[in-house]
Design a protein around this motif. Structure first.
Motif, mmCIF file in Angstrom:
data_model
loop_
_atom_site.group_PDB
_atom_site.id
_atom_site.type_symbol
_atom_site.label_atom_id
_atom_site.label_comp_id
_atom_site.label_asym_id
_atom_site.label_seq_id
_atom_site.Cartn_x
_atom_site.Cartn_y
_atom_site.Cartn_z
ATOM 1 N N GLN A 4 -4.324 -6.769 6.771
ATOM 2 C CA GLN A 4 -4.646 -5.712 5.819
ATOM 3 C C GLN A 4 -5.485 -6.239 4.659
ATOM 4 O O GLN A 4 -6.441 -5.601 4.213
ATOM 5 N N GLU A 63 0.838 -1.200 0.000
ATOM 6 C CA GLU A 63 0.000 0.000 0.000
ATOM 7 C C GLU A 63 0.867 1.242 0.000
ATOM 8 O O GLU A 63 1.848 1.340 0.728
ATOM 9 N N ARG A 93 -4.425 1.720 8.783
ATOM 10 C CA ARG A 93 -3.684 1.443 7.554
ATOM 11 C C ARG A 93 -2.682 0.332 7.812
ATOM 12 O O ARG A 93 -2.518 -0.163 8.934
#
Length: 375
Positions: A109, A43, A54
């Motif tokens: 994630q 990412e 995140r």
């Protein structure tokens, strides 16, 4: 794998060992002194803070968990709530080799990204039987809350079809879902096709009756709703103020009676119609009547003399003192929309509407209906 291949088949096509492919996909555990190795798709770093966690946040959580830090210590450092960290570990962690619960940041994630896309299919849209049940009761003018309670009462061992009333409302109002037919929206209490915030209604002009006995002098047994026979009354009036229907609600059982006023709402006409309706009740059910300060009840003393039923009046601008009656008047808007001529409804139609209201479950009565509520 994004094209639909399995772990093993994707590794064979690329030409690597399946175990290596798994590490590429998930990232792998760090040695005690290192950092977690990212997967092959990383990412891009974000410059602004985000409400959602995140990948960097998840890497930080995994590192602090290896250091045996507590949930509150982990939450303090990035400025998150402890419940956010706890929920993240619980939702996105996994069993390692079927034994120990572990938290892998890059796999976490990926799980979060898979759950993120919107809109998601709703419970009502996925269950045709549930959808048909809700639509059938909406056509019978049940409220969403009454429908949801009926589902729990009739199917207590099937939690997969239990929903809350907001779920029903969203299935009707939210664009693009299509879980319930849009034409059922007018069957709701408000009859609106779009949701609107609650607004303060304008106070209507008061017309004082003479020789009023105020609600403060009403017997205490009427306030606690412990004894049958105490009623609340009001009129629902047409838009042109030419016709009306009288509404009576018993405070304890919430039983509804509608008063036919075919010739108008002058004081003498209201008095005679109320006398006819109340005289049909047993003597033990004629203890008191509470009304607002309207001019249509200025002959209340004559009504009391004919029925042996005292009349008490609410304080000015205090409709909550007749809360059961005000709620019933709101329900009646489904049957008698604003702007219609109320004089065209015969007594048979009023009796049918009252019977339907008295057969519907009521939350205040423990989801019994007024006709069968315990006395």
């Amino acid at each position: 794998m994004q094209q639909g291949y399995s772990d093993r088949e994707a590794s064979r096509i690329v030409g690597i060992n399946p175990r290596t492919g798994k590490r590429w996909r998930n990232g792998r555990h760090s040695p005690p002194t290192g950092k977690p190795k990212p997967p092959i798709t990383v990412e891009a770093p974000a410059s602004e803070p985000s409400r959602c966690l995140r990948e960097a946040d998840r890497v930080h959580i995994a590192g602090r968990l290896r250091e045996k830090a507590s949930i509150r210590q982990i939450a303090t450092e990035p400025g998150r709530s402890p419940s956010t960290i706890s929920r993240e570990i619980r939702h996105n962690g996994a069993l390692w080799r079927g034994r120990d619960w572990t938290y892998r940041p890059h796999a976490a994630q990926r799980r979060a990204e898979e759950r993120r896309p919107r809109p998601k299919p709703g419970k009502i849209g996925q269950n045709p039987a549930l959808r048909d049940f809700i639509q059938d009761h909406l056509e019978r003018r049940w409220s969403p809350e009454q429908i949801c309670q009926a589902l729990r009462a009739r199917f207590p061992d099937r939690p997969e079809i239990h929903v809350v009333h907001e779920t029903v409302c969203q299935a009707l109002y939210v664009q693009g879902r299509g879980e319930l037919r849009r034409e059922l929206t007018p069957a709701l209490r408000t009859g609106r096709i779009m949701r609107r915030p609650h607004r303060r209604s304008c106070r209507r002009q008061l017309c004082m009756a003479k020789d009023m006995v105020m609600i403060s002098e009403r017997p205490a047994e009427a306030a606690d709703r412990a004894i049958l026979g105490h009623w609340e009354g009001d009129l629902i009036i047409s838009k042109a103020l030419k016709s009306a229907i009288g509404t009576l609600v018993e405070r304890s059982s919430r039983f509804v009676a509608l008063v036919h006023l075919p010739d108008g709402r002058q004081p003498a006409q209201v008095r005679d119609a109320l006398v006819r309706t109340v005289s049909a009740l047993p003597a033990q059910l004629r203890r008191s009547l509470t009304w607002d300060q309207g001019s249509e009840t200025c002959l209340h003393k004559q009504f009391s003399a004919a029925t042996d039923m005292p009349v008490f009046f609410c304080d000015p601008g205090s409709p909550w003192q007749r809360d059961s009656n005000e709620n019933t008047n709101g329900l009646l808007q489904q049957y008698f929309p604003k702007g219609t001529d109320l004089a065209r409804y015969p007594p048979e139609d009023l009796a049918a509407v009252a019977a339907e209201l008295n057969s519907r479950p009521c939350k205040t009565l423990g989801w019994e209906n007024p006709s069968r509520a315990p006395r």
